[in-house]
Design a protein around this motif. Sequence first.
Motif, PDB file in Angstrom:
ATOM      1  N   PRO A 107      78.646  21.597 111.345  1.00 51.50           N
ATOM      2  CA  PRO A 107      78.818  22.422 110.147  1.00 51.50           C
ATOM      3  C   PRO A 107      78.244  23.824 110.307  1.00 51.50           C
ATOM      4  CG  PRO A 107      77.278  20.615 109.787  1.00 51.50           C
ATOM      5  CD  PRO A 107      77.969  20.335 111.062  1.00 51.50           C
ATOM      6  N   ALA A 111      80.298  27.209 109.861  1.00 46.84           N
ATOM      7  CA  ALA A 111      79.865  28.242 108.922  1.00 46.84           C
ATOM      8  C   ALA A 111      79.736  29.589 109.622  1.00 46.84           C
ATOM      9  CB  ALA A 111      78.534  27.846 108.284  1.00 46.84           C
ATOM     10  N   THR A 114      83.083  31.071 110.017  1.00 43.28           N
ATOM     11  CA  THR A 114      83.502  31.648 108.742  1.00 43.28           C
ATOM     12  C   THR A 114      82.866  33.012 108.529  1.00 43.28           C
ATOM     13  OG1 THR A 114      83.792  29.463 107.780  1.00 43.28           O
ATOM     14  CG2 THR A 114      83.507  31.288 106.255  1.00 43.28           C
ATOM     15  N   ALA A 115      81.592  33.126 108.921  1.00 44.54           N
ATOM     16  CA  ALA A 115      80.908  34.411 108.788  1.00 44.54           C
ATOM     17  C   ALA A 115      81.580  35.469 109.668  1.00 44.54           C
ATOM     18  CB  ALA A 115      79.433  34.264 109.158  1.00 44.54           C
ATOM     19  N   GLN A 118      84.535  36.796 108.048  1.00 48.43           N
ATOM     20  CA  GLN A 118      84.197  37.782 107.024  1.00 48.43           C
ATOM     21  C   GLN A 118      84.007  39.154 107.635  1.00 48.43           C
ATOM     22  OE1 GLN A 118      84.385  37.657 103.826  1.00 48.43           O
ATOM     23  NE2 GLN A 118      85.070  35.551 104.051  1.00 48.43           N
ATOM     24  N   GLY A 227      74.014  45.858 108.496  1.00 50.13           N
ATOM     25  CA  GLY A 227      73.700  45.093 107.299  1.00 50.13           C
ATOM     26  C   GLY A 227      73.964  43.603 107.409  1.00 50.13           C
ATOM     27  N   LEU A 228      74.149  43.105 108.609  1.00 49.58           N
ATOM     28  CA  LEU A 228      74.453  41.681 108.776  1.00 49.58           C
ATOM     29  C   LEU A 228      73.313  40.788 108.297  1.00 49.58           C
ATOM     30  CD1 LEU A 228      76.249  41.727 112.231  1.00 49.58           C
ATOM     31  CD2 LEU A 228      77.236  41.205 109.999  1.00 49.58           C
ATOM     32  N   ASP A 229      73.695  39.661 107.764  1.00 45.62           N
ATOM     33  CA  ASP A 229      72.691  38.734 107.235  1.00 45.62           C
ATOM     34  C   ASP A 229      73.290  37.331 107.206  1.00 45.62           C
ATOM     35  OD1 ASP A 229      70.963  37.188 105.800  1.00 45.62           O
ATOM     36  OD2 ASP A 229      70.897  38.471 104.036  1.00 45.62           O
ATOM     37  N   PHE A 230      72.835  36.508 108.135  1.00 46.19           N
ATOM     38  CA  PHE A 230      73.363  35.141 108.229  1.00 46.19           C
ATOM     39  C   PHE A 230      72.358  34.115 107.711  1.00 46.19           C
ATOM     40  CE2 PHE A 230      75.645  37.068 112.044  1.00 46.19           C
ATOM     41  CZ  PHE A 230      76.745  37.407 111.271  1.00 46.19           C
ATOM     42  N   GLY A 231      71.475  34.565 106.848  1.00 42.34           N
ATOM     43  CA  GLY A 231      70.381  33.725 106.364  1.00 42.34           C
ATOM     44  C   GLY A 231      70.816  32.450 105.670  1.00 42.34           C
ATOM     45  N   TRP A 232      72.052  32.381 105.220  1.00 43.47           N
ATOM     46  CA  TRP A 232      72.481  31.243 104.412  1.00 43.47           C
ATOM     47  C   TRP A 232      72.939  30.055 105.244  1.00 43.47           C
ATOM     48  CZ3 TRP A 232      77.537  29.257 104.571  1.00 43.47           C
ATOM     49  CH2 TRP A 232      78.404  29.975 105.416  1.00 43.47           C
ATOM     50  N   LEU A 233      73.139  30.245 106.539  1.00 45.82           N
ATOM     51  CA  LEU A 233      73.745  29.182 107.350  1.00 45.82           C
ATOM     52  C   LEU A 233      73.003  27.854 107.195  1.00 45.82           C
ATOM     53  CD1 LEU A 233      74.594  31.056 110.681  1.00 45.82           C
ATOM     54  CD2 LEU A 233      76.105  30.521 108.779  1.00 45.82           C
ATOM     55  N   PRO A 234      73.745  26.755 107.193  1.00 49.44           N
ATOM     56  CA  PRO A 234      73.094  25.441 107.046  1.00 49.44           C
ATOM     57  C   PRO A 234      72.152  25.150 108.216  1.00 49.44           C
ATOM     58  CG  PRO A 234      75.468  25.214 107.476  1.00 49.44           C
ATOM     59  CD  PRO A 234      75.199  26.658 107.249  1.00 49.44           C
ATOM     60  N   GLN A 235      71.363  24.125 108.063  1.00 50.73           N
ATOM     61  CA  GLN A 235      70.440  23.737 109.120  1.00 50.73           C
ATOM     62  C   GLN A 235      71.196  23.270 110.359  1.00 50.73           C
ATOM     63  OE1 GLN A 235      67.063  24.093 109.107  1.00 50.73           O
ATOM     64  NE2 GLN A 235      67.718  25.279 107.302  1.00 50.73           N
TER      65      GLN A 235
END
Lengths: 237, 237
Positions: A107, A111, A114-115, A118, A227-235
């Motif tokens: 997952p 994800a 998907t990023a 974007q 400005g990239l920010d991938f902080g949300w990615l699942p564990q």
Amino acid sequence: MIALTPGEKAALAALGERERRLRRNAVLLSENDRLTELFVLKQGMMMSYVLLDDGRRQILRFMFPGDFLATAALAYGTSPETLMALTDSIVCPFDRSVMAGLFDHHPRLAAAITALEQMERVAMTDRLAAIGRTSAKARVAGLLLELRHRLRAAGNSLAKGAAPASFSPGITQEEIGDATGLTAVHVNRMLRQLEDDGLLARDGGRFTVLDDARLARTANYVDRYAGLDFGWLPQPR
Amino acid sequence: MIALTPGEKAALAALGERERRLRRNAVLLSENDRLTELFVLKQGMMMSYVLLDDGRRQILRFMFPGDFLATAALAYGTSPETLMALTDSIVCPFDRSVMAGLFDHHPRLAAAITALEQMERVAMTDRLAAIGRTSAKARVAGLLLELRHRLRAAGNSLAKGAAPASFSPGITQEEIGDATGLTAVHVNRMLRQLEDDGLLARDGGRFTVLDDARLARTANYVDRYAGLDFGWLPQPR
DNA sequence: CGTTCGTTTGAACTGGTTCAAACTGCGTGG
DNA sequence: CCACGCAGTTTGAACCAGTTCAAACGAACG
């Protein structure tokens, strides 16, 4: 940038197992071709474009090592665009079902992909705004800056460090025109103007940026990579 | 279109739990705003755009019920575009971490969302080609056809059945211009021409398509919805 | 009933296109 | 080694699609 688990590494490596070599100008996929595979570009430079009925061409995107190709396969049964190699290239085909497996078992990788999509979508909106609302000079300058950025560290588009002053995109003025919505003739004039303005030097197909700040300003250039920010990615799993 | 499992239905429903109402012309998010949430548009019509330094505007996209908003949050910490309501609207905010949960627990939903992103990306490439390489008349006609399609069954963009001859997008000529890269004045002239050509009738903000085939031809219109294929999606879980 | 926002029309202008031709470098075959 | 052809670049001149500026008009709204 993201530390991968051994399982994730293996899954990514599996995407690159089969290889297919393309000569310069080879067409990997034509508009309306049946679409069942995706590809990862492993080596070389490619582009995607559409042809209009009057024969005019719009280049949609330039692709560099590490990029996914033909991602439209995730929604369409036939290709909306043509994929062509700009240099000798190597692509790695994999079936759509492999992507399904990725979503099932990795997952976080899914994800991350998907990023990446974007990022590509945003790059597209930048181009849309450039073509819709900026001058020919700005569009040409903008494309050069984008190409420089992407060439900087092909295969690692997130590389840090200063962009090189000098680079050699290896595309014709015709192609610059088809990417920016201009004629080849006018591209030539804009390049000359950028040169006359002291922003740029040219030698054969090679460009050297002389005044980075001013070139970026005339291009309306925004460095999205900042400005990239991938902080949300699942564990990781 | 896809039969959802109870678990998937619940997960989707969870996205719609919180509601936020927006008045017409309200800005949900400005360019460069901090970006931690995404949204689902539940009701109304919205648009996204960017402003250039000279004040010109490029509209990137029109959004309808069921669309995801601010998906750039999946890659960026700040918004690359402004989101504004075109009519009174209702949006449902949810945190980026919810998206992570979706990837973890509902791979098929995550994959479906990725497929939707692809559709959007392709729609964007169509617009890029239109603005880069087609006449003003074609662009205006194309936008009208796209709006008609999306208005046809807002909330169910995959609806089958004939598109209605008559529709009322509720946007100004200025907005049509900002979406197609034209001036409001010229949009007006193109609308009159389409009318004079017998392709279109107008009454207030309402349009009636008189000659579907010929309008589609002048617009270079391709119905992408015909070629959709989600056969690769992973198994329900 | 006046104001504001959007539409409509005209006239002059201009950024970019089109057409045409010359020029450059390069690979290929003789 | 040279001549040829080909693909891409460069420059000029005429042209035109779409812009800009200006003004009038209509409809909705407080």
